[in-house]
Design a protein around this motif. Structure first.
Motif, PDB file in Angstrom:
ATOM      1  N   THR A   1      23.341 -55.819 -49.667  1.00  0.00           N
ATOM      2  CA  THR A   1      23.392 -56.057 -51.109  1.00  0.00           C
ATOM      3  C   THR A   1      24.328 -55.055 -51.757  1.00  0.00           C
ATOM      4  O   THR A   1      24.263 -53.855 -51.461  1.00  0.00           O
ATOM      5  CB  THR A   1      21.989 -55.935 -51.742  1.00  0.00           C
ATOM      6  N   PHE A   2      25.180 -55.553 -52.632  1.00  0.00           N
ATOM      7  CA  PHE A   2      26.043 -54.692 -53.438  1.00  0.00           C
ATOM      8  C   PHE A   2      25.578 -54.791 -54.882  1.00  0.00           C
ATOM      9  O   PHE A   2      25.470 -55.886 -55.434  1.00  0.00           O
ATOM     10  CB  PHE A   2      27.520 -55.114 -53.338  1.00  0.00           C
ATOM     11  N   ARG A   3      25.282 -53.630 -55.481  1.00  0.00           N
ATOM     12  CA  ARG A   3      24.833 -53.569 -56.874  1.00  0.00           C
ATOM     13  C   ARG A   3      25.539 -52.389 -57.522  1.00  0.00           C
ATOM     14  O   ARG A   3      25.411 -51.252 -57.047  1.00  0.00           O
ATOM     15  CB  ARG A   3      23.317 -53.358 -56.910  1.00  0.00           C
ATOM     16  N   PRO A   4      26.298 -52.602 -58.597  1.00  0.00           N
ATOM     17  CA  PRO A   4      26.980 -51.471 -59.242  1.00  0.00           C
ATOM     18  C   PRO A   4      25.959 -50.515 -59.879  1.00  0.00           C
ATOM     19  O   PRO A   4      24.850 -50.915 -60.218  1.00  0.00           O
ATOM     20  CB  PRO A   4      27.870 -52.133 -60.298  1.00  0.00           C
ATOM     21  N   VAL A   5      26.357 -49.254 -60.031  1.00  0.00           N
ATOM     22  CA  VAL A   5      25.467 -48.262 -60.627  1.00  0.00           C
ATOM     23  C   VAL A   5      25.064 -48.682 -62.038  1.00  0.00           C
ATOM     24  O   VAL A   5      23.898 -48.608 -62.408  1.00  0.00           O
ATOM     25  CB  VAL A   5      26.143 -46.865 -60.649  1.00  0.00           C
ATOM     26  N   LYS A   6      26.031 -49.115 -62.811  1.00  0.00           N
ATOM     27  CA  LYS A   6      25.743 -49.609 -64.165  1.00  0.00           C
ATOM     28  C   LYS A   6      26.200 -51.051 -64.227  1.00  0.00           C
ATOM     29  O   LYS A   6      27.381 -51.344 -64.219  1.00  0.00           O
ATOM     30  CB  LYS A   6      26.467 -48.785 -65.219  1.00  0.00           C
ATOM     31  N   GLY A   7      25.276 -51.932 -64.290  1.00  0.00           N
ATOM     32  CA  GLY A   7      25.612 -53.347 -64.355  1.00  0.00           C
ATOM     33  C   GLY A   7      24.391 -54.189 -64.068  1.00  0.00           C
ATOM     34  O   GLY A   7      23.542 -53.782 -63.273  1.00  0.00           O
ATOM     35  N   PRO A   8      24.297 -55.351 -64.690  1.00  0.00           N
ATOM     36  CA  PRO A   8      23.110 -56.186 -64.546  1.00  0.00           C
ATOM     37  C   PRO A   8      23.175 -57.181 -63.380  1.00  0.00           C
ATOM     38  O   PRO A   8      22.326 -58.040 -63.266  1.00  0.00           O
ATOM     39  CB  PRO A   8      23.055 -56.919 -65.881  1.00  0.00           C
ATOM     40  N   TRP A   9      24.148 -57.084 -62.515  1.00  0.00           N
ATOM     41  CA  TRP A   9      24.307 -58.097 -61.470  1.00  0.00           C
ATOM     42  C   TRP A   9      24.256 -57.473 -60.080  1.00  0.00           C
ATOM     43  O   TRP A   9      24.390 -56.277 -59.901  1.00  0.00           O
ATOM     44  CB  TRP A   9      25.621 -58.865 -61.670  1.00  0.00           C
ATOM     45  N   SER A  10      24.078 -58.336 -59.080  1.00  0.00           N
ATOM     46  CA  SER A  10      24.133 -57.924 -57.673  1.00  0.00           C
ATOM     47  C   SER A  10      24.562 -59.113 -56.816  1.00  0.00           C
ATOM     48  O   SER A  10      24.386 -60.274 -57.204  1.00  0.00           O
ATOM     49  CB  SER A  10      22.787 -57.385 -57.194  1.00  0.00           C
ATOM     50  N   VAL A  11      25.136 -58.808 -55.656  1.00  0.00           N
ATOM     51  CA  VAL A  11      25.575 -59.826 -54.701  1.00  0.00           C
ATOM     52  C   VAL A  11      24.984 -59.472 -53.342  1.00  0.00           C
ATOM     53  O   VAL A  11      25.045 -58.315 -52.913  1.00  0.00           O
ATOM     54  CB  VAL A  11      27.113 -59.883 -54.602  1.00  0.00           C
TER      55      VAL A  11
END
Length: 85
Positions: free
Chosen positions: A34-44
């Motif tokens: 899973t990739f999730r940015p530190v600040k951001g509401p999304w993930s892939v």
């Protein structure tokens, strides 16, 4: 990153000593990233089940004229996109 496995030893389909069919043992592996940015509401997420693409039999039925087995699922690869509102 996540991973898991499953192992099942060989099993008789009928009581021991009756000459029944033996279900062979099998080992399965699954995994995901899973990739999730530190600040951001999304993930892939990318995931795979039965990574080694093993052929295996989940169960077997023995009857007087039928010897039928149910095979397990083949490798499956997929992905998910999530967004938190």
């Amino acid at each position: 990153m996540e991973g898991d496995y499953s192992y099942r030893g060989a099993q008789d389909t009928v009581p021991r000593g009756t000459g029944g069919y033996l279900l062979p043992s099998y080992f399965l592996m699954n995994g995901s990233v899973t990739f999730r940015p530190v600040k951001g509401p999304w993930s892939v997420t990318a995931y795979a089940t039965n990574i080694l693409n093993r052929d295996y039999i989940v169960s077997r039925t023995l009857a007087t004229t039928v010897n039928m087995g149910i095979s397990g699922q083949p490798r499956f690869v997929g992905g998910r996109f999530a967004y938190n509102f």
